[in-house]
Design a protein around this motif. Structure first.
Motif, PDB file in Angstrom:
ATOM      1  N   THR A  13       0.699  -1.461   0.080  1.00  0.00           N
ATOM      2  CA  THR A  13      -0.179  -0.111  -0.243  1.00  0.00           C
ATOM      3  C   THR A  13       1.188   1.048   0.425  1.00  0.00           C
ATOM      4  O   THR A  13       0.262   2.477  -0.717  1.00  0.00           O
ATOM      5  CB  THR A  13      -1.054  -0.136   1.154  1.00  0.00           C
ATOM      6  OG1 THR A  13      -1.660  -0.844   1.211  1.00  0.00           O
ATOM      7  CG2 THR A  13      -1.878   1.013   1.097  1.00  0.00           C
ATOM      8  N   TRP A  14       2.119   1.023   0.871  1.00  0.00           N
ATOM      9  CA  TRP A  14       2.871   2.777   0.686  1.00  0.00           C
ATOM     10  C   TRP A  14       3.416   2.235  -0.536  1.00  0.00           C
ATOM     11  O   TRP A  14       3.743   4.109  -0.978  1.00  0.00           O
ATOM     12  CB  TRP A  14       3.717   2.579   1.979  1.00  0.00           C
ATOM     13  CG  TRP A  14       3.385   2.399   3.328  1.00  0.00           C
ATOM     14  CD1 TRP A  14       2.820   1.998   4.332  1.00  0.00           C
ATOM     15  CD2 TRP A  14       3.166   3.477   4.111  1.00  0.00           C
ATOM     16  NE1 TRP A  14       2.597   2.318   5.277  1.00  0.00           N
ATOM     17  CE2 TRP A  14       2.230   3.468   5.065  1.00  0.00           C
ATOM     18  CE3 TRP A  14       3.283   5.008   3.422  1.00  0.00           C
ATOM     19  CZ2 TRP A  14       2.280   4.598   6.087  1.00  0.00           C
ATOM     20  CZ3 TRP A  14       2.833   6.276   3.830  1.00  0.00           C
ATOM     21  CH2 TRP A  14       2.772   5.787   5.605  1.00  0.00           C
TER      22      TRP A  14
ATOM     23  N   TRP B  98       2.459   1.418  -3.676  1.00  0.00           N
ATOM     24  CA  TRP B  98       1.995   1.003  -4.651  1.00  0.00           C
ATOM     25  C   TRP B  98       2.505   0.193  -5.825  1.00  0.00           C
ATOM     26  O   TRP B  98       1.732   0.414  -6.852  1.00  0.00           O
ATOM     27  CB  TRP B  98       1.511   2.621  -5.479  1.00  0.00           C
ATOM     28  CG  TRP B  98       0.526   3.747  -4.773  1.00  0.00           C
ATOM     29  CD1 TRP B  98       0.206   3.852  -2.834  1.00  0.00           C
ATOM     30  CD2 TRP B  98       0.631   4.724  -5.520  1.00  0.00           C
ATOM     31  NE1 TRP B  98       0.394   5.191  -2.754  1.00  0.00           N
ATOM     32  CE2 TRP B  98      -0.093   6.323  -3.841  1.00  0.00           C
ATOM     33  CE3 TRP B  98       0.008   5.115  -6.877  1.00  0.00           C
ATOM     34  CZ2 TRP B  98      -0.560   7.323  -4.496  1.00  0.00           C
ATOM     35  CZ3 TRP B  98      -0.554   6.566  -6.445  1.00  0.00           C
ATOM     36  CH2 TRP B  98      -1.087   7.911  -5.577  1.00  0.00           C
ATOM     37  N   THR B  99       1.996  -1.111  -4.697  1.00  0.00           N
ATOM     38  CA  THR B  99       3.004  -2.347  -6.018  1.00  0.00           C
ATOM     39  C   THR B  99       1.556  -3.493  -6.170  1.00  0.00           C
ATOM     40  O   THR B  99       2.484  -4.374  -6.910  1.00  0.00           O
ATOM     41  CB  THR B  99       3.913  -2.830  -5.204  1.00  0.00           C
ATOM     42  OG1 THR B  99       3.678  -2.744  -4.336  1.00  0.00           O
ATOM     43  CG2 THR B  99       5.055  -1.260  -5.336  1.00  0.00           C
ATOM     44  N   HIS B 100       0.633  -2.691  -5.490  1.00  0.00           N
ATOM     45  CA  HIS B 100      -0.843  -3.425  -5.728  1.00  0.00           C
ATOM     46  C   HIS B 100      -1.363  -3.615  -6.432  1.00  0.00           C
ATOM     47  O   HIS B 100      -1.440  -2.893  -7.463  1.00  0.00           O
ATOM     48  CB  HIS B 100      -1.067  -3.806  -4.588  1.00  0.00           C
ATOM     49  CG  HIS B 100      -2.256  -2.982  -4.031  1.00  0.00           C
ATOM     50  ND1 HIS B 100      -3.092  -2.525  -4.506  1.00  0.00           N
ATOM     51  CD2 HIS B 100      -2.123  -2.166  -2.632  1.00  0.00           C
ATOM     52  CE1 HIS B 100      -3.450  -1.226  -3.824  1.00  0.00           C
ATOM     53  NE2 HIS B 100      -2.343  -1.295  -2.579  1.00  0.00           N
TER      54      HIS B 100
END
Length: 46
Positions: free
Chosen positions: A41-42, A44-46
């Motif tokens: 989440t930190w 933004w890799t999902h």
């Protein structure tokens, strides 16, 4: 306070918040969660 000085303070505050966010993201890599958010989440890799 004049407008030019206010803009300078605003940009410094934004830079400070971005640095704090980056540090929190780095800590989330080690401990898996920081402030209830995981590393994906930190960064933004999902």
């Amino acid at each position: 306070m004049d407008r030019k000085h206010f803009k300078c303070l605003l940009w410094k505050a934004l830079w400070g918040l971005s640095v704090l966010s980056l540090v929190a993201a780095w800590f989330s890599l080690k401990s898996s969660t920081v402030l209830g958010l995981d590393a994906a989440t930190w960064f933004w890799t999902h």
